[in-house]
Design a protein around this motif. Structure first.
Motif, PDB file in Angstrom:
ATOM      1  N   MET A 160     -53.451  17.477 -12.266  1.00 21.51           N
ATOM      2  CA  MET A 160     -54.052  16.943 -11.044  1.00 21.51           C
ATOM      3  C   MET A 160     -53.511  17.647  -9.807  1.00 21.51           C
ATOM      4  O   MET A 160     -54.235  17.846  -8.824  1.00 21.51           O
ATOM      5  N   ALA A 161     -52.256  18.065  -9.854  1.00 22.27           N
ATOM      6  CA  ALA A 161     -51.690  18.834  -8.744  1.00 22.27           C
ATOM      7  C   ALA A 161     -52.391  20.179  -8.593  1.00 22.27           C
ATOM      8  O   ALA A 161     -52.666  20.632  -7.472  1.00 22.27           O
ATOM      9  N   GLY A 189     -55.303   7.388 -24.935  1.00 21.41           N
ATOM     10  CA  GLY A 189     -56.411   7.189 -24.016  1.00 21.41           C
ATOM     11  C   GLY A 189     -56.586   8.364 -23.083  1.00 21.41           C
ATOM     12  O   GLY A 189     -56.062   9.460 -23.310  1.00 21.41           O
ATOM     13  N   ALA A 190     -57.318   8.117 -21.990  1.00 15.29           N
ATOM     14  CA  ALA A 190     -57.617   9.175 -21.020  1.00 15.29           C
ATOM     15  C   ALA A 190     -57.847   8.577 -19.647  1.00 15.29           C
ATOM     16  O   ALA A 190     -58.261   7.421 -19.512  1.00 15.29           O
ATOM     17  N   GLY A 191     -57.582   9.381 -18.639  1.00 19.60           N
ATOM     18  CA  GLY A 191     -57.956   9.065 -17.260  1.00 19.60           C
ATOM     19  C   GLY A 191     -58.529  10.326 -16.641  1.00 19.60           C
ATOM     20  O   GLY A 191     -57.937  11.405 -16.780  1.00 19.60           O
ATOM     21  N   VAL A 192     -59.682  10.209 -15.995  1.00 18.46           N
ATOM     22  CA  VAL A 192     -60.346  11.378 -15.405  1.00 18.46           C
ATOM     23  C   VAL A 192     -60.812  11.014 -13.994  1.00 18.46           C
ATOM     24  O   VAL A 192     -61.314   9.910 -13.761  1.00 18.46           O
ATOM     25  N   PHE A 193     -60.662  11.970 -13.065  1.00 19.78           N
ATOM     26  CA  PHE A 193     -60.998  11.741 -11.666  1.00 19.78           C
ATOM     27  C   PHE A 193     -61.817  12.900 -11.097  1.00 19.78           C
ATOM     28  O   PHE A 193     -61.732  14.027 -11.592  1.00 19.78           O
ATOM     29  N   VAL A 194     -62.562  12.600 -10.062  1.00 17.99           N
ATOM     30  CA  VAL A 194     -63.274  13.623  -9.298  1.00 17.99           C
ATOM     31  C   VAL A 194     -62.512  13.833  -8.001  1.00 17.99           C
ATOM     32  O   VAL A 194     -62.424  12.927  -7.168  1.00 17.99           O
ATOM     33  N   MET A 246     -63.217  19.353  -8.158  1.00 19.58           N
ATOM     34  CA  MET A 246     -62.557  19.583  -9.448  1.00 19.58           C
ATOM     35  C   MET A 246     -62.514  18.272 -10.223  1.00 19.58           C
ATOM     36  O   MET A 246     -62.201  17.226  -9.662  1.00 19.58           O
ATOM     37  N   ILE A 247     -62.845  18.362 -11.500  1.00 22.23           N
ATOM     38  CA  ILE A 247     -62.677  17.227 -12.404  1.00 22.23           C
ATOM     39  C   ILE A 247     -61.283  17.358 -13.006  1.00 22.23           C
ATOM     40  O   ILE A 247     -60.921  18.428 -13.512  1.00 22.23           O
ATOM     41  N   THR A 248     -60.514  16.286 -12.982  1.00 19.89           N
ATOM     42  CA  THR A 248     -59.109  16.411 -13.394  1.00 19.89           C
ATOM     43  C   THR A 248     -58.579  15.111 -13.960  1.00 19.89           C
ATOM     44  O   THR A 248     -59.196  14.053 -13.833  1.00 19.89           O
ATOM     45  N   LEU A 255     -57.346  19.692 -16.931  1.00 21.27           N
ATOM     46  CA  LEU A 255     -56.896  18.484 -17.620  1.00 21.27           C
ATOM     47  C   LEU A 255     -55.501  18.683 -18.206  1.00 21.27           C
ATOM     48  O   LEU A 255     -55.123  19.789 -18.578  1.00 21.27           O
ATOM     49  N   GLY A 256     -54.774  17.585 -18.324  1.00 19.62           N
ATOM     50  CA  GLY A 256     -53.466  17.602 -18.951  1.00 19.62           C
ATOM     51  C   GLY A 256     -53.538  17.061 -20.365  1.00 19.62           C
ATOM     52  O   GLY A 256     -54.259  16.101 -20.644  1.00 19.62           O
ATOM     53  N   ASN A 257     -52.817  17.695 -21.257  1.00 19.28           N
ATOM     54  CA  ASN A 257     -52.754  17.254 -22.649  1.00 19.28           C
ATOM     55  C   ASN A 257     -51.519  17.876 -23.277  1.00 19.28           C
ATOM     56  O   ASN A 257     -51.215  19.034 -23.031  1.00 19.28           O
TER      57      ASN A 257
END
Length: 402
Positions: free
Chosen positions: A169-170, A227-232, A184-186, A103-105
């Protein structure tokens, strides 16, 4: 090399508390920016932001969890649960052992930091809650996602300012593509809209006091969001074997460093990242139909980005659509690329281009098709997502329609 697809998406941001609401708002060109609601807002020069209104973590998480979850972690888990539900995955055995989360933060638990600085320095107390450190650390959200979904493989957090999500995500894409991990969850998250967070950004003098107007000649700065955005991200054959719905294919990425200035963007650095993503994806310039721009609404970023796009795409730049959804959901700093990837998915999957709202006056230095004010139906095969961060760190992702 494995092919990588997206099989789940989740979000919470100022436009909506799930993907359906967010994409509907993007189609409608709705603005999530408004008056800030926080303690001591009267002491701020900038009183607007794209806050997530009506969100109460206490109704989602129990008391013990709330003691450990900063607001950015709460956002991440809400988005991750939505993404995981859509994917239909559960993790056990070898799949659990090999899959992970990146994850990015950028700021970590800024809400927790702000509250506890007040406790120590303003209220004069000598003790803070014993969970302050695990609550505010940048990797808290990634760790809690790994625990909730039994992800025992590579898991970590990337912090590279406004490019954090794209960098994360990269990395996830590269792990799945190389065969290191099947899933990967990202994505990324940020919640910096607290008094100290806004006050810090005020000092940079890049903030607008009224609106975010990317590419418009009368733009006057960026507006923070949260907020947040998460992808599989999943290996394609793995997804197809289990009959998963595929939202889009991730086909390439590139990163670059300006190696020039800590805050001023570089056209050359941005152009290297964009052209590198095309090369990694193996696509020609004329195959790209849409770019979700970094598009902060600052004078420096917007003209630099447009110039970089024009240099990379040449004559095709005139036929390319480029929009900034930050005009609607604000700049989510470390989480911004994740929420913006939703606009790229919408472009390649649904054929809908999210607009740049707030556009009022043409700027000759931003003379591209910025999809002003209204969404547009278009046939798009390939889309790019740009992220250019303070520190001169750039990351561009490429998606393709399935």
């Amino acid at each position: 090399m494995k092919r990588v697809v997206i099989t789940g998406a989740g979000t919470i941001n100022a436009l909506g508390q799930n993907v359906t609401e967010t994409l509907a708002a993007m189609r409608e060109g709705r603005c999530g920016i408004g008056e800030l609601e926080m303690r001591d807002v009267d002491r701020l020069a900038v009183k607007i932001g794209a806050q997530v209104k009506g969100f109460e973590g206490e109704h989602i998480f129990n008391r013990q969890q709330m003691a450990l979850f900063d607001r950015f972690t709460q956002f991440t888990l809400v988005a991750a649960r939505e993404a995981m539900a859509q994917s239909g995955l559960s993790f056990s055995g070898e799949l659990s052992a090999k899959s992970g989360v990146v994850l990015g933060n950028s700021g970590g638990g800024m809400q927790t930091l702000d509250e506890n600085y007040r406790t120590v320095y303003e209220d004069g107390k000598n003790r803070v809650h014993p969970f302050v450190v695990p609550k505010l650390m940048n990797n808290a959200a990634a760790s809690h996602v790994s625990m909730e979904f039994n992800l025992k493989g590579p898991s970590f957090t990337v912090a590279s300012a406004c490019a954090s999500s794209n960098h994360a995500m990269a990395q996830a894409f590269q792990m799945v593509r190389s065969g290191t991990a099947p899933v990967m969850i990202t994505g990324g998250a940020e919640s910096m809209l607290c008094f100290g967070g806004v006050k810090a950004w005020e000092g940079l003098r890049v903030m607008s006091k009224d609106a975010c107007r990317p590419f418009s000649a009368n733009r006057n700065g960026m507006v923070q969001g949260e907020g947040a955005g998460v992808f599989v991200f999943e290996e394609m054959e793995h997804a197809r074997k289990r009959g998963a719905e595929i939202l889009a294919e991730v086909i390439g990425f590139a990163m670059s460093s300006d190696a020039a200035d800590i805050v001023m963007p570089s056209k050359q650095g941005a152009a290297r990242a964009i052209s590198g993503a095309l090369q990694d994806a193996g696509v020609n310039r004329d195959e790209v139909g849409y770019i979700n721009a970094h598009g902060t609404g600052t004078a420096a970023n917007d003209k630099t980005e447009c110039s970089a796009v024009a240099d990379v795409f040449g004559p095709h730049a005139d036929r390319l659509m480029i929009s900034s959804t930050k005009s609607m959901h604000g700049h989510l700093i470390g989480g911004t690329g994740a929420v913006e990837l939703l606009a790229c998915i919408m472009a390649v999957r649904d054929g809908v281009i999210a607009p740049t709202i707030g556009y009022e006056e043409p700027d000759p230095e931003c003379a591209l098709d910025v999809v002003p004010n209204e969404a547009r139906d278009a046939d798009v095969d390939v889309a790019l997502s740009n992220a250019f961060a303070f520190g001169g760190l750039n990351a561009v992702l490429a998606l393709r329609r399935i």
